[in-house]
Design an enzyme around this catalytic site. Structure first.
Site, PDB file in Angstrom:
ATOM      1  N   HIS A 120       0.835  -1.200   0.000  1.00  0.00           N
ATOM      2  CA  HIS A 120       0.000   0.000   0.000  1.00  0.00           C
ATOM      3  C   HIS A 120       0.863   1.240   0.000  1.00  0.00           C
ATOM      4  O   HIS A 120       2.072   1.195   0.262  1.00  0.00           O
ATOM      5  CB  HIS A 120      -0.943   0.000   1.210  1.00  0.00           C
ATOM      6  N   CYS A 133       3.594  -4.723   6.687  1.00  0.00           N
ATOM      7  CA  CYS A 133       3.158  -4.465   5.316  1.00  0.00           C
ATOM      8  C   CYS A 133       4.314  -3.954   4.458  1.00  0.00           C
ATOM      9  O   CYS A 133       5.388  -3.624   4.942  1.00  0.00           O
ATOM     10  CB  CYS A 133       2.018  -3.454   5.297  1.00  0.00           C
TER      11      CYS A 133
END
Length: 234
Positions: A120, A133
């Site tokens: 992301h 992440c």
């Protein structure tokens, strides 16, 4: 098109290129490589999980996508007016102060890889710093999100402890200049390593915010097939 030596940290030349997409994430070099078929069409720096939240390695696939995703675990507690009361919270261990509500961390262009881990948009401080992440610069996150269907294979390899320190890339940055501090240069030399095959050699740069551009990315023209688009392109 000749490669721009000032923009080798992030580039894309996959528009119009055919072939099934495949993503390779190297934690040691803090780079992601994007392939269509056997052709390398994109490279981007990343920030993976920090020491206490290491990013898992292995072979996975993109499970789902959410362009305006927010974290259900990490974020902030805010008051009724939306003012910050407590930041950098983990909802599993940090109770909400009275009169506050939880606001999940913004994770735009989210593509889930395994569990709560995905790729992301995010702030890249120049070293592994996420909760697991894979953070990407805004422009590259938007490109990857647009080009990647669910089911795309993702391979994660390497070890983030081996990553060299680079200069930061704030959210929304479109321009990177080829300037590094002496401290950063020494650190990179100390931890030097060979890049993945086909990947430009790592060069440290200082990110510069272009105030004339918004903090989001949107294509206005579709480049010809194979045109190389650099993160520093104006």
């Amino acid at each position: 098109m000749a490669e721009n030596p000032l923009s080798s940290r992030a580039w894309w030349k996959g528009d119009g290129v055919v072939g099934k997409p495949r993503i390779v994430i190297n934690l040691s070099t803090q780079r992601v490589q994007y392939y269509k078929g056997k052709e390398l069409v994109g490279v981007s720096p990343i920030s993976s999980g920090r020491e206490s939240h290491g990013t898992v390695t292995g072979s996975y696939r993109i499970l789902d996508k959410d362009i305006d995703h927010r974290s259900s675990l990490f974020g902030s507690y805010v008051d009724k007016e939306g003012n910050l009361v407590q930041g950098d919270v983990d909802t599993r261990t940090d109770p909400a102060p009275p009169g506050t509500k939880y606001l999940g961390a913004n994770m735009r262009y989210f593509m889930r890889i395994v569990g709560g881990i995905g790729m992301h948009e995010g702030y890249l401080p120049g070293y592994p710093a996420s909760h697991g992440c894979i953070r990407l610069p805004t422009k590259m996150a938007a490109i990857f999100f647009k080009e990647t269907p669910t089911g795309t294979p993702v391979e994660i390899m390497g070890e983030s402890a081996l990553a060299a320190t680079e200069s930061e890339i704030p959210i929304g940055v479109d321009k990177i200049t080829d300037v590094a501090s002496p401290e950063t240069k020494r650190d990179v030399k100390k931890k030097s390593k060979e890049p993945l095959k086909g990947q430009p050699k790592t060069t440290v740069r200082r990110a510069v915010v272009d105030a004339s551009k918004p903090s989001w990315f949107k294509w206005t023209r579709r480049p010809p097939r194979g045109a190389t688009i650099y993160l520093s392109e104006e």
